[in-house]
Enzyme design. Structure first.
Site, mmCIF file in Angstrom:
data_model
loop_
_atom_site.group_PDB
_atom_site.id
_atom_site.type_symbol
_atom_site.label_atom_id
_atom_site.label_comp_id
_atom_site.label_asym_id
_atom_site.label_seq_id
_atom_site.Cartn_x
_atom_site.Cartn_y
_atom_site.Cartn_z
ATOM 1 N N GLU A 428 66.550 37.263 39.362
ATOM 2 C CA GLU A 428 67.829 37.742 39.895
ATOM 3 C C GLU A 428 67.733 38.086 41.373
ATOM 4 O O GLU A 428 68.215 39.133 41.804
ATOM 5 C CB GLU A 428 68.319 38.946 39.083
ATOM 6 C CG GLU A 428 68.565 38.606 37.626
ATOM 7 C CD GLU A 428 69.281 39.684 36.840
ATOM 8 O OE1 GLU A 428 69.457 40.797 37.362
ATOM 9 O OE2 GLU A 428 69.677 39.397 35.692
ATOM 10 N N GLU A 504 66.867 35.444 30.267
ATOM 11 C CA GLU A 504 66.981 36.869 29.938
ATOM 12 C C GLU A 504 68.266 37.029 29.157
ATOM 13 O O GLU A 504 69.322 36.608 29.630
ATOM 14 C CB GLU A 504 66.993 37.684 31.235
ATOM 15 C CG GLU A 504 66.810 39.152 31.011
ATOM 16 C CD GLU A 504 66.698 39.914 32.324
ATOM 17 O OE1 GLU A 504 65.933 39.491 33.219
ATOM 18 O OE2 GLU A 504 67.403 40.926 32.459
HETATM 19 C C1 GAL Z 1 68.795 42.348 34.358
HETATM 20 C C2 GAL Z 1 67.476 42.497 35.104
HETATM 21 C C3 GAL Z 1 66.473 43.290 34.319
HETATM 22 C C4 GAL Z 1 67.121 44.525 33.772
HETATM 23 C C5 GAL Z 1 68.261 44.113 32.898
HETATM 24 C C6 GAL Z 1 68.950 45.247 32.180
HETATM 25 O O1 GAL Z 1 69.832 42.055 35.187
HETATM 26 O O2 GAL Z 1 66.935 41.239 35.377
HETATM 27 O O3 GAL Z 1 65.387 43.633 35.134
HETATM 28 O O4 GAL Z 1 67.550 45.284 34.830
HETATM 29 O O5 GAL Z 1 69.222 43.475 33.702
HETATM 30 O O6 GAL Z 1 70.035 44.764 31.427
#
Ligand code: GAL
Length: 815
Positions: A428, A504
């Site tokens: 990100e 993710e």
């Molecule tokens: C994402 C990020 C993670 C964590 C997650 C929580 O955007 O890549 O590190 O912050 O959100 O939902």
């Protein structure tokens, strides 16, 4: 006592052989360290008196002992990637622990006599952070990124005779992280000495260019530092897991790199289900004298990412059943411990998980070795930031100068692991939204390809429109999207690669054993007690419940699978309570901070572990005051249907909806929404598609707390001073039912061949220290971590609490 002559000769021979073979000596620098928090202007000087400093063992995390305090690293910030529009005070963002500041470590170094061609190297597996390494008062190395491994040649700094002093200064800046980074020498430090010709640190690169069931070609490239030696040969044996030599080569050393090719007949292929390892054992010889020995563990497997087909391993199509994990080990903090990592992986394995993303940084080397051994495919990730910052003092300040060195070390260290399946160059990064983003991505990807052309590169992208507008999505070998299942169908029409990864996913939030009413899907839901509901329906403004990703993965053939955020809860980032102290650890985990599965564990297990029946009921069934009220019941199962009973009375049979169903929840969960609570028994019987019963589960209303029951994850430990048992304490009623709301404070005593190490209850708001042998139960349970001593024997673990009968369990340690 006179020694019998032939025996003496044999002993002499053995000693001289091993002396020759042991020109390399590797020592873990674990003991005899002195530590002090705060800066020490003369801390590097050999004559500095550190007698008053604390004696510590490395790996060591200076901040995990706390105390927790909302002022530690309090930040007034706007978290842009969470879509926040205004800056607000965040207190638990990095765990509420005192990791900011300077810390010093010192110890003496006993270096064997090296001779004129000898060399001494220090290898740091990771030092948090801004490490300055001093030998005899002189700075030998600076390495800023706390997650990376680095080595330093300290030969020029050593004294000709007498002791040497090693000092390491570390400094963590405020606002340098989005989570708890840990502090100090939290990973191992190795001293490696050689006396002449040798293979340098990470000096081999092993690939398997051709693999079939009948034969595998293995190519080993070995760096050789000749150190003045002539007439060197490299002799390598490939051994299978039983130690049998399966191929060999002896090659004259004619330059700085030696290439050896082997053929392994009928290779046993590595996969998560069959994690078969081989070892390349190399000897560097001058004539017949061994100069150095070097081992390269490896595996043989093939994988492909193909347009229109997706991912396959050893020719078998599959999708990643992965989780993202941070590096902390909950109550143990970030100090690496093999037993703790193994414990995590064993729990994940039981869920059917086959892949790990090391978010968002290089892992401990021990994790890679365990993933080879236990069978996990790893996305090795590097950075959370490039040029554009996410936090004020993050990696962006080092990016220009360090990114190539950091990527190179990452790849060199881990490129022989069969578990390493892809590299991630970032997570990100805000640079996605800049015209330069694609060029930076290309540059980083090219560096990784240069160092390892055999694995693809990915990253976690979260700025969907910009990823196509500026073009970063098209650059990557594997486009990875964070939280974008609703865009997959559109993305595939624009992606030249022809596949995409859920790099993710989910970020569903829940607190183990906590159930909130009414039961409803809710975004950013907050409650006065700072907990989230375990009905698994609460998520963040940018995220989803698991079922939405499941449906996208199942319905769209070009998806490669997912990496769920997260496998384990971690310290810091207490969303949705980022602004609500005392919350200071995450709610995202499938497994809580103390290592106890939440309900969601069984939702994933039902999907990912088809070989075992999963039948799991929620919520608990002890609701004094809810009599007569609607109390929805969910069953997570890999059965197709199930019948629910309250006190023997059927509540009807539910069947999972098919592919076409518009509500994904109905495809993956069985839900009885109108159940009326009555104390007693809640029971479910699950059936497969053929109508055969696959399992049953019953939950009963608990009476008042009566006793503590201790359940160890395993009871036979290695007597190595490091092994751990995770002992779950349950507050139960007289019939053995869990008292699901019990909060009794439990006190532990551990005696015999082990000691109390740490404790946790998985409550993200709990400010009790992890290091005291007592804690309040959270939702009726907590976990004590017991550490084996070096002695073989019995370990008694006892838990007591006023008004409850003691809980006792016995472990044994053996050599
Ligand atoms: C994402 C990020 C993670 C964590 C997650 C929580 O955007 O890549 O590190 O912050 O959100 O939902």
């Amino acid at each position: 006592m006179p020694i019998h002559k032939p025996l003496a000769a044999a002993l002499l021979l053995a000693t001289s052989l091993s002396a020759a073979a042991q020109s390399r000596q590797e020592t873990l620098l674990t003991t005899d360290w002195k530590f002090s928090k705060g800066d020490q202007p003369n801390g590097a000087k050999p004559e500095f008196n550190d007698a008053k400093w604390q004696t510590v063992r490395v790996p060591h995390d200076w901040a995990i002992t706390g105390p927790f305090n909302g002022q530690n690293d309090a930040q007034v910030v706007k978290i842009e990637q969470n879509g926040e529009k205004e800056a607000t005070l965040k207190s638990g963002r990095t765990g509420g622990l005192p990791f900011v500041g300077v810390g010093w470590y010192r110890r003496t170094l006993a270096v064997p006599t090296l001779g004129k061609n000898g060399q001494a190297i220090l290898l740091f597996d990771g030092a948090m952070s801004n490490a300055r390494v001093f030998v005899n008062g002189k700075e030998a190395m600076f390495w800023p990124y706390g997650y990376n491994s680095f080595s330093v040649d300290i030969t020029p700094f050593l004294r000709a005779s007498g002791t040497n002093t090693l000092a390491v200064r570390l400094e963590n800046q405020p606002e340098s992280s989005r989570w708890y980074p840990g502090a100090g020498l939290y990973r191992n430090v190795h001293l490696i000495t050689t006396k002449g010709a040798h293979v340098p640190v990470w000096g081999t690169y092993l690939t398997t260019p051709e693999v079939s069931t009948s034969a595998a070609k293995v190519k080993l490239k070995t760096q050789v530092v000749a150190a003045g030696a002539k007439g060197l040969t490299l002799q390598t044996n490939l051994r299978d897991a039983s130690g049998r030599v399966v191929a060999s080569a002896t090659t004259p050393v004619t330059g700085a790199e030696v290439e050896q090719d082997f053929t392994v007949a009928s290779p046993r292929l590595w996969s998560p289900e069959t994690p078969t390892m081989y070892t390349a054992e190399s000897k560097l010889l001058a004539g017949s004298a061994v100069q150095d020995t070097y081992k390269t563990p490896f595996g043989i497997r093939t994988f492909k990412f193909e347009k229109g087909k997706g991912f396959s391993l050893n020719g078998q199509p599959r999708k990643f059943k992965g989780v993202c994990n941070h590096h902390d080990l909950g109550p143990l903090g970030t100090a690496v411990n093999v037993a703790a990592l193994r414990h995590q992986l064993v729990l994940l394995k039981g869920m059917g998980c086959d892949a790990i993303r090391t978010s968002h940084n290089m892992p401990a080397p021990e994790l890679m070795t365990l993933c080879d051994e236990l069978g996990f495919m790893v996305m090795v990730e590097s950075f959370d930031e490039w040029k554009a910052p996410k936090v004020k003092n993050g990696y962006s300040q080092y990016f220009d100068q360090w990114v190539e060195k950091d990527l190179t070390n990452m790849v060199h260290r881990d490129r022989n692991h069969p578990s390493a399946i892809m590299w991630s160059i970032g997570n990100e990064v805000p640079d996605q939204s800049t015209p330069e983003g694609p060029a930076i991505a290309k540059r980083l990807q090219d560096i990784v390809h240069r160092e390892d052309p055999t694995r693809p590169v990915t990253m976690g992208m979260d700025r969907y429109d910009d990823d196509f507008k500026y073009g970063i999505a098209a650059v990557l070998d594997i486009p990875g999207f964070n939280y974008k299942p609703h865009r997959y169908a559109d993305a595939i029409t624009k992606l030249p690669q022809g596949f995409l990864l859920g790099s993710e996913t989910a970020s569903t939030v829940s607190s183990r054993g906590v159930y909130k009413f009414p039961v409803e899907l809710a975004k950013n839901k907050q409650y006065p007690d700072n907990q989230s509901s375990s009905y698994d329906l609460e998520y963040c403004p940018w995220s989803q419940i698991p079922d939405i990703e499941f449906a996208a993965q199942d319905d769209l053939p070009f998806t490669l699978g997912e990496f769920v955020w997260t496998g384990f809860d971690y310290l810091g980032e207490p969303t949705p309570y980022d602004e609500k102290w005392p919350s200071h650890s995450s709610y995202f985990g499938i497994i809580d901070l103390a290592g106890q599965p939440k309900d969601r564990y069984y939702l994933y297990r039902a999907r990912w572990n088809p070989s075992q029946p999963t039948v799991h009921l929620l919520p608990h069934w002890t609701w004094p005051g809810r009599e007569g009220q609607v109390t929805p019941v969910f069953c997570y199962t890999n059965g197709t249907s199930a019948e629910l009973f309250v006190n023997g009375k059927s509540q009807g049979r539910q069947t999972k909806a098919g592919t076409g169903a518009t509500d994904p929840q109905t495809r993956y969960r069985l839900e009885w929404k109108d159940v009326v609570y009555q104390p007693g028994s809640l029971k479910v019987v699950a059936y497969d598609a053929q109508g055969k019963a696959i399992g049953t589960e019953e939950v009963r209303t608990a009476g008042k707390p009566d006793h503590i029951r201790l359940v160890a994850d395993h009871s036979r430990l290695a007597a190595n001073g490091e092994d751990l048992a995770y002992v779950t304490a349950r507050v139960e009623d007289a019939q053995g039912n869990l008292c699901p709301e019990a909060t009794n404070q439990l006190h532990f005593t551990v005696s015999g061949a082990g000691k109390f190490r740490a404790i946790g209850n998985g409550d993200a708001t709990n400010l009790e220290p992890f290091q005291q042998p007592q804690m309040h139960a959270f939702q009726g349970q907590l976990v004590a971590i017991v550490q084996a001593s070096n002695a073989a024997g019995a370990v008694q673990v006892k838990a007591t609490a006023p008004g409850l009968k003691d809980g006792i369990t016995q472990l044994t340690t053996s050599k």
